[in-house]
Design a protein around this motif. Structure first.
Motif, PDB file in Angstrom:
ATOM      1  N   ALA A 204       0.839  -1.110  -0.043  1.00 31.24           N
ATOM      2  CA  ALA A 204      -0.118  -0.033   0.190  1.00 31.24           C
ATOM      3  C   ALA A 204       1.007   1.406   0.036  1.00 31.24           C
ATOM      4  O   ALA A 204       0.594   2.090  -0.823  1.00 31.24           O
ATOM      5  CB  ALA A 204      -0.936  -0.130   1.328  1.00 31.24           C
ATOM      6  N   ILE A 205       2.108   1.178   0.758  1.00 33.24           N
ATOM      7  CA  ILE A 205       2.807   2.444   0.837  1.00 33.24           C
ATOM      8  C   ILE A 205       3.636   2.621  -0.525  1.00 33.24           C
ATOM      9  O   ILE A 205       3.721   3.599  -0.772  1.00 33.24           O
ATOM     10  CB  ILE A 205       3.850   2.201   2.061  1.00 33.24           C
ATOM     11  CG1 ILE A 205       3.102   2.208   3.476  1.00 33.24           C
ATOM     12  CG2 ILE A 205       4.895   3.491   1.951  1.00 33.24           C
ATOM     13  CD1 ILE A 205       4.114   1.943   4.348  1.00 33.24           C
ATOM     14  N   ILE A 206       4.074   1.517  -1.085  1.00 29.73           N
ATOM     15  CA  ILE A 206       4.718   1.562  -2.578  1.00 29.73           C
ATOM     16  C   ILE A 206       3.781   2.119  -3.695  1.00 29.73           C
ATOM     17  O   ILE A 206       4.136   2.976  -4.303  1.00 29.73           O
ATOM     18  CB  ILE A 206       4.941  -0.096  -2.973  1.00 29.73           C
ATOM     19  CG1 ILE A 206       6.075  -0.591  -1.966  1.00 29.73           C
ATOM     20  CG2 ILE A 206       5.415   0.121  -4.064  1.00 29.73           C
ATOM     21  CD1 ILE A 206       6.259  -1.929  -2.213  1.00 29.73           C
ATOM     22  N   GLN A 207       2.406   1.884  -3.431  1.00 29.83           N
ATOM     23  CA  GLN A 207       1.430   2.427  -4.405  1.00 29.83           C
ATOM     24  C   GLN A 207       1.385   4.023  -4.195  1.00 29.83           C
ATOM     25  O   GLN A 207       1.297   4.674  -5.046  1.00 29.83           O
ATOM     26  CB  GLN A 207      -0.006   1.708  -4.166  1.00 29.83           C
ATOM     27  CG  GLN A 207      -0.962   2.230  -5.056  1.00 29.83           C
ATOM     28  CD  GLN A 207      -0.719   1.973  -6.757  1.00 29.83           C
ATOM     29  OE1 GLN A 207       0.204   1.269  -6.924  1.00 29.83           O
ATOM     30  NE2 GLN A 207      -1.536   2.860  -7.366  1.00 29.83           N
ATOM     31  N   GLN A 208       1.390   4.351  -2.776  1.00 32.46           N
ATOM     32  CA  GLN A 208       1.236   5.813  -2.600  1.00 32.46           C
ATOM     33  C   GLN A 208       2.485   6.543  -3.206  1.00 32.46           C
ATOM     34  O   GLN A 208       2.536   7.811  -3.787  1.00 32.46           O
ATOM     35  CB  GLN A 208       1.170   6.067  -1.161  1.00 32.46           C
ATOM     36  CG  GLN A 208      -0.241   5.803  -0.557  1.00 32.46           C
ATOM     37  CD  GLN A 208      -1.526   6.585  -1.285  1.00 32.46           C
ATOM     38  OE1 GLN A 208      -2.041   6.019  -2.041  1.00 32.46           O
ATOM     39  NE2 GLN A 208      -1.205   8.037  -0.979  1.00 32.46           N
ATOM     40  N   GLY A 209       3.692   5.896  -3.295  1.00 29.03           N
ATOM     41  CA  GLY A 209       4.803   6.374  -3.905  1.00 29.03           C
ATOM     42  C   GLY A 209       4.644   6.607  -5.286  1.00 29.03           C
ATOM     43  O   GLY A 209       5.032   7.644  -5.833  1.00 29.03           O
ATOM     44  N   ARG A 210       4.086   5.534  -5.846  1.00 29.33           N
ATOM     45  CA  ARG A 210       3.914   5.815  -7.340  1.00 29.33           C
ATOM     46  C   ARG A 210       2.864   6.875  -7.817  1.00 29.33           C
ATOM     47  O   ARG A 210       3.068   7.540  -8.728  1.00 29.33           O
ATOM     48  CB  ARG A 210       2.976   4.470  -8.116  1.00 29.33           C
ATOM     49  CG  ARG A 210       3.943   3.186  -7.850  1.00 29.33           C
ATOM     50  CD  ARG A 210       3.220   1.899  -8.553  1.00 29.33           C
ATOM     51  NE  ARG A 210       3.807   0.901  -8.754  1.00 29.33           N
ATOM     52  CZ  ARG A 210       3.663  -0.098  -7.731  1.00 29.33           C
ATOM     53  NH1 ARG A 210       2.618  -0.130  -6.821  1.00 29.33           N
ATOM     54  NH2 ARG A 210       4.475  -1.222  -7.529  1.00 29.33           N
TER      55      ARG A 210
END
Length: 693
Positions: free
Chosen positions: A291-297
């Motif tokens: 979920a955090i990786i997706q926010q970075g994207r």
């Protein structure tokens, strides 16, 4: 004239005290250790500078990327790097600290963002962090995590990485900042994120290092020495907080200085800033990288066009260098086999060490492991020995319950991983009571358990052989009993419906922080164990097949229906009872028949909305609650009247609650509570460590 002389005399009197004032140079001589506090210790910086100058000699200003600290929020950098690279933006050098150093070092070594994402989701940091007695300056030891990185990425030196990188740390002995551009990658990584008091400080050469983010959250000033063209990625913390808890106050005090300094540097140096939208995510969210990786994207996609406009032509669309491309090709083949072995339970190789270690077995799991003991809980202290892929523990424990004849235990455990994910696990327990006279410790019983398991295949489908044995001896009755079982286990994750991004999407939600839409997908699993058992001694001699089946289906983020059943059939006609892996959350009846089976069903609410944290030190998540029913069947097929139809001989029903506790977001500890009534109206209460499913 007199007036001028008076003015001159007055000025002279004013300057006399200044002449007497001591300059810092005289107060702190050149050999005073305090004088050197302001000077950083630089490791490998000369070679790093030469690489930067070689880039400048090509006629362009080097492009630097700064990855700030941010604990679990730093996972956002993985998604951000993926977006930047897809648009041809690749840094010439990196400066990072704290959790940003983990991502920065892996990327600089040659792993693509996709490889890094697979690594952090497959090898979760929490799994390889071990609680220890704080005899070396911290509560958590990260040697196992460092060994995993070294095993997967190789023992590479920072000075040899395709992308030059500097990671920062702080030296406890000299109080000087340490800028590391050379040295073994795994050690540099764990040194840079060694959060003070939480993690043990890491020796690095002649220094003893802790988290560089403890004093400098955004190391942009260190990068500005080498270039004026800088991209800064932040993962700051800006969540509303209550300051009634002293731990929260302490955390904020530590945060004030480093955040203030970081913001001052950002405003003073004016780099291009990618502000990742994770500022309301707790630093403890290590278990939810996806979920955090997706926010970075999302954060990078929102500004990447503006970034391309800001970059001069010579810094655009450079792509990855041939050296970096070669390292990626190597890791693409080298990492997956090792990563898959760790996914299946392999142990990281460690250097030999012996140290005191706490042991808390708060009521063993409902379903014991291959070499587990279905005992009540014990807590104590012992000696932990690690060497290579072997682990051993010898210690003394005190009971956490009032179970008779088990007030204390002497424990010896051994876990060996000789090859791939093949595990041999053995344990010896000597139980006893305390007495009023001598000898004060009175032995009562002895138990030995040993098991061999090997998980094969690749997710979503796995299989593997296993074998287990159990021996018990009672000193007062001289009763000697034994059990043995060998078989094959099969398991699979059922394909999720469209819309599911990962096989673990139901757990990959950061509800306390960044927004994340529910996938609403259907997910499922099943497992099967087929084995043969043998028992004797104090137990009635019996042999035959045993079978275990479990499965479930869940609507992500909402509910799950799960069932499990297990049974044994004594082909020699001997009456047997519940097996060691059969579950019955109630007062089990004293039934004995050649066929015995138990089944459980649960309808669970996946109550992620109930997750909470307290004092910024304890996170409670993965909460599941709902009704359950357990049943027991027994019959003797040689007597037709004993069949009894489908109705169980005993049942219990109630309500269960399961949650995961994480200290500082690390090293999870699962607890299960249940309360119910059995068929005779008796109350059944229990608490166990571990999860049923």
């Amino acid at each position: 004239m007199c007036f001028r002389r008076g003015i001159a005399l007055l000025m002279l009197c004013t300057l006399v005290p200044l002449a007497w004032a001591q300059h810092p140079d005289s107060v702190f001589p050149s050999d005073d250790p305090l004088r050197s506090v302001v000077e950083p210790i630089q490791i490998g910086m000369e070679a790093f500078s030469m690489k930067i100058e070689a880039i400048r000699a090509q006629g362009r200003e080097p492009l630097g990327l700064i990855l700030a600290g941010g604990s679990a929020r730093a996972y956002a950098y993985i998604g951000m790097l993926e977006v930047l690279e897809s648009r041809g933006i690749v840094p010439d050098f990196i400066v990072a600290n704290s959790m940003g150093a983990i991502i920065g070092l892996l990327y600089a070594a040659g792993l693509s963002p996709a490889m890094i994402e697979e690594l952090v989701t497959t090898v979760p940091t929490e799994k390889y962090f071990d609680f220890v007695l704080p005899s070396k300056g911290g509560l958590i030891n990260v040697d196992a995590f460092e060994a995993v990185i070294r095993d997967l990425v190789d023992e590479v030196d920072l000075s040899e990485l395709p992308i030059p990188i500097i990671v920062t740390a702080e030296d406890l002995a000299t109080r000087r900042r340490v800028e590391i551009a050379a040295g073994e990658l795994g050690r540099a990584m764990t040194s840079s994120f060694a959060m003070p008091a939480i993690f043990e400080p890491k020796p690095f050469g002649t220094t003893l290092l802790v988290d560089g983010g403890s004093t400098t959250l955004v190391p942009v000033a260190q990068a500005a020495v080498f270039s004026s063209r800088l991209i800064v990625a932040t993962a700051l913390y800006n969540k509303p907080m209550s300051f009634e808890n002293p731990i929260t106050v302490l955390n904020r005090v530590f945060d004030i200085g480093k955040t203030r300094t970081g913001m001052e540097d950002l405003f003073g140096l004016s780099p291009f800033v990618i502000r990742n939208d994770v500022e309301s995510v707790s630093y403890m969210e290590f278990a939810y990288p996806a979920a955090i990786i997706q926010q970075g994207r999302k954060s990078a996609e929102a500004v990447v066009d503006e970034l391309l406009s800001w970059l001069p032509v010579e810094n655009r669309l450079l792509g990855i260098s041939p050296n970096l491309e070669a390292r990626r090709a190597y890791y693409l083949n080298a990492i997956p086999p090792g990563l898959d072995a760790y996914r299946r339970g392999a142990l990281p190789p460690l250097e030999g060490s012996l140290r005191l270690s706490p042991r808390l077995g708060l009521l063993q799991p409902i379903q014991p492991s291959v070499a587990g003991f279905s005992d009540t809980g014990f807590a104590g202290l012992g000696a932990s020995l690690v060497a290579g892929r072997s682990r051993a523990f010898i210690g003394g424990l005190a009971s956490l319950s009032l179970e008779p004849k088990k007030a204390w235990a002497a424990v010896a455990d051994l876990l060996v991983n000789p090859y791939d994910s093949l595990l041999w696990e053995s344990g010896l327990r000597l139980y006893g009571d305390f007495t009023s006279g001598l000898p004060y410790l009175e032995p009562e019983s002895l138990e030995f358990s040993s098991g061999l398991s090997w998980e094969l295949g690749r997710k979503p489908k796995t299989f593997g052989p296993y074998a287990a044995s159990f021996i018990s001896y009672s000193f007062d009755s001289a009763a000697f009993g034994w059990e043995a079982e060998a078989g094959l286990s099969l398991g699979s994750l059922l394909p999720a419906s469209a819309g599911s991004e990962t096989e673990n999407s139901s757990r990959e939600k950061v509800t306390s922080g960044a927004a994340h839409e529910s996938s609403g997908s259907l997910e499922g699993f099943y497992s099967l164990k087929v084995a043969a058992f043998l028992q004797g001694g104090a137990y009635a001699f019996a042999w035959g097949p045993s079978l275990g089946i479990s499965g479930g289906i869940s609507l992500a983020d909402l509910a799950a229906l799960r069932v499990r059943s297990s049974g044994r059939w004594a082909l020699n006609g001997t009456g047997i009872g519940l097996g060691r892996r059969d579950l019955y959350r109630g007062n089990a009846p004293t039934l004995a028949s050649p066929f015995f089976a138990a089944a459980s069903a649960e309808l669970i609410w996946l109550a992620e909305v109930l997750r909470f944290e307290t004092g910024e030190i304890l996170l409670v998540d993965s909460i599941e609650l709902g009704p359950y029913i357990d049943c027991i069947w027994s019959t003797d097929f040689s007597i037709p009247a004993s069949g009894g139809g489908f109705m169980p001989q005993a049942f219990t029903a109630g309500f269960s609650l399961t949650a995961t506790l994480r200290f500082a977001g690390l090293r999870p500890f699962d607890l299960s509570f249940f309360a119910g009534l059995d068929g005779s109206g008796d109350l059944a209460l229990g608490i166990r460590s571990g999860r049923l499913f």
